[in-house]
Design an enzyme around this catalytic site. Structure first.
Site, PDB file in Angstrom:
ATOM      1  CG  HIS A   1      -1.986  -1.026   1.213  1.00  0.00           C
ATOM      2  ND1 HIS A   1      -2.878  -1.174   0.177  1.00  0.00           N
ATOM      3  CD2 HIS A   1      -2.290  -2.004   2.114  1.00  0.00           C
ATOM      4  CE1 HIS A   1      -3.686  -2.197   0.443  1.00  0.00           C
ATOM      5  NE2 HIS A   1      -3.347  -2.723   1.609  1.00  0.00           N
TER       6      HIS A   1
ATOM      7  CG  ASP B   1      -2.849  -8.293   0.632  1.00  0.00           C
ATOM      8  OD1 ASP B   1      -2.096  -8.608   1.569  1.00  0.00           O
ATOM      9  OD2 ASP B   1      -3.888  -7.618   0.789  1.00  0.00           O
TER      10      ASP B   1
ATOM     11  CG  HIS C   1      -6.721  -5.302   1.657  1.00  0.00           C
ATOM     12  ND1 HIS C   1      -6.174  -6.184   2.578  1.00  0.00           N
ATOM     13  CD2 HIS C   1      -7.951  -4.984   2.115  1.00  0.00           C
ATOM     14  CE1 HIS C   1      -7.039  -6.374   3.560  1.00  0.00           C
ATOM     15  NE2 HIS C   1      -8.125  -5.663   3.309  1.00  0.00           N
TER      16      HIS C   1
ATOM     17  CG  ASP D   1      -5.037 -10.002   3.247  1.00  0.00           C
ATOM     18  OD1 ASP D   1      -4.711 -10.497   2.157  1.00  0.00           O
ATOM     19  OD2 ASP D   1      -4.804  -8.807   3.554  1.00  0.00           O
TER      20      ASP D   1
HETATM   21 ZN   LIG Z   1      -4.267  -7.078   2.674  1.00  0.00          ZN
END
Ligand SMILES: [Zn+2]
Length: 349
Positions: free
Chosen positions: A166, A202, A204, A291
């Site tokens: 991120h 991931d 996200h 995740d």
């Molecule tokens: Zn994540």
């Protein structure tokens, strides 16, 4: 497989993150990495090495991150305490941000304002050891990539936290400060790979990695993730983001609805693999978030532990020099099994 781990990761141990109006205990905790390390040792998988100091790191960092952002991170804790000595007992969390119409070119003198300038959420606490942990994490990723680039290793795992995908060129957020996967991709480029693919698995969207390489044609960025209309980080990760300028066509987003199970997820992975082949990549970086697991407390896909063996095997079908970088995964007790399943699936394929 060579496993480089970050000996300083536990120096970053946030106490609280802001979630919908309240401070809650951090999900991104040192125990996550410890569980992966324990599982590697239990299965006797991989050759473990701690990251060691490397004179080339600063030059690599400067290729991916903005100088003023690196300066900010290095001094952040001292500046936070200088703002108010009582801050020494608290984690630094931003509370003000320059959105549309504000200026980002002027760096404010006020530290609270700088904290907002260089971040995009209040979920990423910064403390005395964060810089050291993140910097050693960058080193971990760089060393894993260099071992692969040199041809000494066909694959390596950078086992580090805080995670990285991120983090952008000049901002932190989503528990990330320095973009380990981007640094690994850059190190592979500089080590001789003409074209590098980053395949982010991931839950996200890998917004930081996408934004870093968005206008570059030498690095293909792909992310399979929860649809940003409903899932963090919300403001990037849609299917129509294809890259810009020289990088037009070199970004592929595969958003999936919350609740997606393994078979549908695997179709997305196969689409990603097809894109990596079409790009004729010389090397692969996998930001490895776990995740997507059905038991993850902050995510919404439904992969079971056994599925990760198949994920690893599919990635191995590319037959590319590969660097894995540890990213998310917040079902702490299961994150070790799930991570090592990917690596074992990869190596057994
Ligand atoms: Zn994540």
């Amino acid at each position: 497989m060579l496993v480089i781990h970050n000996p300083d990761h536990a120096r970053h141990a946030g106490r609280q993150e802001m979630f919908r109006g309240r401070l809650v205990p951090c999900h991104e905790v040192p125990a996550r990495l410890d569980h992966v390390l324990a599982e590697l040792q239990r299965r006797r998988f991989g050759r473990l090495e701690a990251a060691a100091p490397d004179a080339g790191l600063d030059a690599l960092l400067a290729r991916i991150h903005a100088p003023r952002y690196l300066r900010f991170l290095e001094r952040a804790w001292d500046d936070w305490v200088a703002l108010d000595p009582a801050n020494a007992a608290l984690d630094a969390l931003p509370s003000v941000w320059p959105v549309r119409g504000f200026r980002a070119d002027v760096e404010p003198d006020n530290f609270a304002a700088r904290l907002g300038l260089y971040s995009f959420d209040a979920g990423t606490p910064l403390m005395a050891g964060s810089w050291r942990a993140a910097r050693s994490g960058a080193l971990t990723a760089a060393q894993a990539a260099r071992a692969v680039a040199s041809g000494k290793e066909s694959s390596a795992f950078a086992l580090t936290r805080p995670p990285g995908h991120h983090a952008g060129a000049d901002f932190f957020g989503g528990y990330c400060f320095l973009n380990n996967a981007a640094l690994a991709a850059q190190a592979l480029r500089e080590g001789g790979a003409a074209r590098v693919a980053v395949l982010d698995v991931d839950y996200h969207h890998g917004n930081g990695t996408q934004s870093i390489f968005y206008e570059r044609a030498d690095v293909l960025t792909i992310s399979i993730h929860g649809d940003p209309r409903t899932e963090y980080p919300f403001y990037l990760g849609h299917a129509d983001e294809r890259g810009a300028g020289a990088g037009e066509g070199c970004n592929l987003n595969l958003p999936l609805p919350r609740g997606t199970g393994f078979e549908r997820w695997l179709e997305a992975l196969d689409a990603a693999i097809t894109a990596v082949r079409a790009f004729r990549a010389d090397a692969l970086v996998v930001p490895l978030g776990l995740d997507t697991f059905e038991g993850d407390p902050i995510s919404g896909f439904r992969l079971k532990s056994a599925a990760y063996l198949r994920v690893g095997a599919r990635l191995a079908s590319l037959a590319l020099p590969t660097v894995f970088c540890f990213e998310g995964g917040y079902a702490v007790a299961e994150v070790g099994v799930n991570a090592v399943n990917v690596l074992e699936g990869f190596e057994s394929a």
